[in-house]
Write a protein that holds these residues in place. Structure first.
Motif, PDB file in Angstrom:
ATOM      1  N   LEU A 125       0.674  -1.211   0.118  1.00  0.00           N
ATOM      2  CA  LEU A 125      -0.015  -0.051  -0.055  1.00  0.00           C
ATOM      3  C   LEU A 125       0.960   1.247   0.163  1.00  0.00           C
ATOM      4  O   LEU A 125       0.437   2.275  -0.753  1.00  0.00           O
ATOM      5  CB  LEU A 125      -0.826  -0.127   1.334  1.00  0.00           C
ATOM      6  N   PHE A 126       1.839   1.123   0.635  1.00  0.00           N
ATOM      7  CA  PHE A 126       2.964   2.414   0.821  1.00  0.00           C
ATOM      8  C   PHE A 126       3.514   2.451  -0.421  1.00  0.00           C
ATOM      9  O   PHE A 126       3.565   3.688  -0.920  1.00  0.00           O
ATOM     10  CB  PHE A 126       4.141   1.862   1.915  1.00  0.00           C
ATOM     11  N   ILE A 127       3.898   1.565  -1.259  1.00  0.00           N
ATOM     12  CA  ILE A 127       4.255   1.700  -2.566  1.00  0.00           C
ATOM     13  C   ILE A 127       3.390   2.203  -3.798  1.00  0.00           C
ATOM     14  O   ILE A 127       3.486   2.997  -4.357  1.00  0.00           O
ATOM     15  CB  ILE A 127       5.049   0.262  -3.122  1.00  0.00           C
ATOM     16  N   PHE A 128       2.173   1.840  -3.296  1.00  0.00           N
ATOM     17  CA  PHE A 128       1.057   2.050  -4.353  1.00  0.00           C
ATOM     18  C   PHE A 128       0.822   3.656  -4.304  1.00  0.00           C
ATOM     19  O   PHE A 128       0.577   4.214  -5.335  1.00  0.00           O
ATOM     20  CB  PHE A 128      -0.177   1.213  -3.915  1.00  0.00           C
ATOM     21  N   PHE A 129       0.640   4.209  -2.826  1.00  0.00           N
ATOM     22  CA  PHE A 129       0.318   5.456  -2.672  1.00  0.00           C
ATOM     23  C   PHE A 129       1.597   6.391  -3.170  1.00  0.00           C
ATOM     24  O   PHE A 129       1.319   7.616  -3.840  1.00  0.00           O
ATOM     25  CB  PHE A 129      -0.076   5.862  -1.377  1.00  0.00           C
ATOM     26  N   THR A 135       1.806   3.756 -18.989  1.00  0.00           N
ATOM     27  CA  THR A 135       3.191   2.820 -18.783  1.00  0.00           C
ATOM     28  C   THR A 135       3.488   2.877 -17.336  1.00  0.00           C
ATOM     29  O   THR A 135       3.599   1.866 -16.781  1.00  0.00           O
ATOM     30  CB  THR A 135       4.289   3.491 -19.701  1.00  0.00           C
ATOM     31  N   LEU A 136       3.532   4.146 -16.702  1.00  0.00           N
ATOM     32  CA  LEU A 136       4.025   4.105 -15.357  1.00  0.00           C
ATOM     33  C   LEU A 136       2.864   3.542 -14.407  1.00  0.00           C
ATOM     34  O   LEU A 136       3.415   2.931 -13.460  1.00  0.00           O
ATOM     35  CB  LEU A 136       4.400   5.762 -15.097  1.00  0.00           C
ATOM     36  N   LYS A 137       1.791   3.411 -14.779  1.00  0.00           N
ATOM     37  CA  LYS A 137       0.762   2.825 -13.802  1.00  0.00           C
ATOM     38  C   LYS A 137       0.771   1.075 -14.116  1.00  0.00           C
ATOM     39  O   LYS A 137       0.735   0.546 -13.031  1.00  0.00           O
ATOM     40  CB  LYS A 137      -0.598   3.468 -14.457  1.00  0.00           C
ATOM     41  N   ILE A 138       1.214   0.849 -15.202  1.00  0.00           N
ATOM     42  CA  ILE A 138       1.423  -0.607 -15.399  1.00  0.00           C
ATOM     43  C   ILE A 138       2.542  -1.003 -14.533  1.00  0.00           C
ATOM     44  O   ILE A 138       2.680  -2.074 -13.979  1.00  0.00           O
ATOM     45  CB  ILE A 138       1.792  -0.848 -16.975  1.00  0.00           C
ATOM     46  N   VAL A 139       3.926  -0.228 -14.504  1.00  0.00           N
ATOM     47  CA  VAL A 139       5.122  -0.539 -13.725  1.00  0.00           C
ATOM     48  C   VAL A 139       4.598  -0.523 -12.377  1.00  0.00           C
ATOM     49  O   VAL A 139       5.131  -1.408 -11.499  1.00  0.00           O
ATOM     50  CB  VAL A 139       6.154   0.455 -14.172  1.00  0.00           C
ATOM     51  N   LEU A 140       3.920   0.329 -11.765  1.00  0.00           N
ATOM     52  CA  LEU A 140       3.321   0.427 -10.535  1.00  0.00           C
ATOM     53  C   LEU A 140       2.497  -0.909 -10.141  1.00  0.00           C
ATOM     54  O   LEU A 140       2.783  -1.225  -9.085  1.00  0.00           O
ATOM     55  CB  LEU A 140       2.579   1.811 -10.165  1.00  0.00           C
TER      56      LEU A 140
END
Length: 282
Positions: free
Chosen positions: A29-33, A70-75
């Motif tokens: 969750l930390f990485i996600f936000f 692309t950045l959202k896929i990497v996330l």
């Protein structure tokens, strides 16, 4: 007792798995936000760079959409990996999901390919006035899947890039000037030369109508109830509609002043008295 012992063992394993998974879940969750925050910063930075470098607006909108996705896929990959999904399993899952999604979203993939074709061949750009798919409007944005147009009535039209790149497109802004063609009918009793001179004078009196190429008037057709004249003139794109409406209004005003008839459909109605009525009154 044995069944209870098995249940207790499964329950204990579940509790232990949850306690072990909580740190990974919190970190995911930390990485996600944090990732969403970083993506917003990157998007703002890219937008500022595009504005500072004054890139083509068409390229800007397309690349911004592509970078954001692309950045959202990497996330997503980072978050799922942090939850304990192995890389090999993730690759297999992504491959299977990609195949399923590809089959289900063939239209979206076609739209993506269409967006790339529009970006490469540039049949139009942001700010151009085009006619496509039965819609006329000014190009507002070109994203990776769709193109947005602002119509005359200020409605937003969203066209899929796949169909847009594979069908006819009329780009009215591709050239600096446009030619207008106006057909006017005059009565058979009117003086053709006088009417032609008036039309040419109307064009000469308007500074937005170009002198080169010269305006021209000719008899286009001898109709059933009128002699149809055709007026052609050139104007710059930004003044085209103003010149068109000016000419239309001046034609009516000046023809009226010079008694040149503009025929319009008419119907004569003759009332006949029934034969019985005629006999009764005689």
């Amino acid at each position: 007792m044995k069944e209870f012992a098995n249940f207790q063992a499964h329950f204990d394993n579940a509790i232990n798995w949850i306690w072990n998974a909580i740190p990974n879940l919190i970190l995911a969750l930390f990485i996600f936000f944090i990732g969403l925050w970083i993506i917003r910063i990157i998007n703002k930075t890219v937008r500022k760079i595009f504005i500072a470098k004054d890139y083509d607006p068409t390229l800007e909108s397309f690349l911004q959409s592509f970078i954001a996705i692309t950045l959202k896929i990497v996330l997503f990959v980072l978050v799922v990996t942090q939850l304990g999904v192995k890389s090999s399993s993730l690759v297999a899952m992504v491959g299977a999901a990609g195949l399923a999604i590809g089959l289900a979203l063939q239209g979206s993939l076609a739209n993506f390919a269409g967006g790339v074709l529009i970006l490469v061949f540039k049949p139009f750009k942001v700010g151009d006035f085009i006619s496509a798919q039965g819609v006329d409007g000014t190009v507002k944005e070109i994203s990776i899947f769709t193109t947005k147009l602002n119509t005359f009535g200020n409605q937003l039209a969203i066209l899929p890039n796949g169909q847009l790149s594979n069908n006819n497109i009329i780009n009215y802004s591709a050239e600096n000037t446009r030619r207008d063609k106006i057909d006017i009918g005059i009565g058979y009793g009117s003086n053709i030369k006088k009417a032609k001179d008036i039309l040419l004078q109307i064009c000469a009196d308007n500074a937005t109508i170009l002198n080169e190429p010269k305006p021209e008037v000719y008899v286009g057709e001898l109709g059933d109830s009128s002699v149809n004249l055709t007026l052609r003139f050139w104007a710059e794109n930004e003044f085209f509609w103003a010149a068109h409406f000016y000419v239309m209004e001046e034609i009516k005003n000046r023809f009226d002043n010079e008694n040149i008839e503009i025929p319009f459909p008419q119907r004569d109605v003759h009332m006949r008295t029934p034969l019985e009525t005629v006999k009764a009154t005689s």
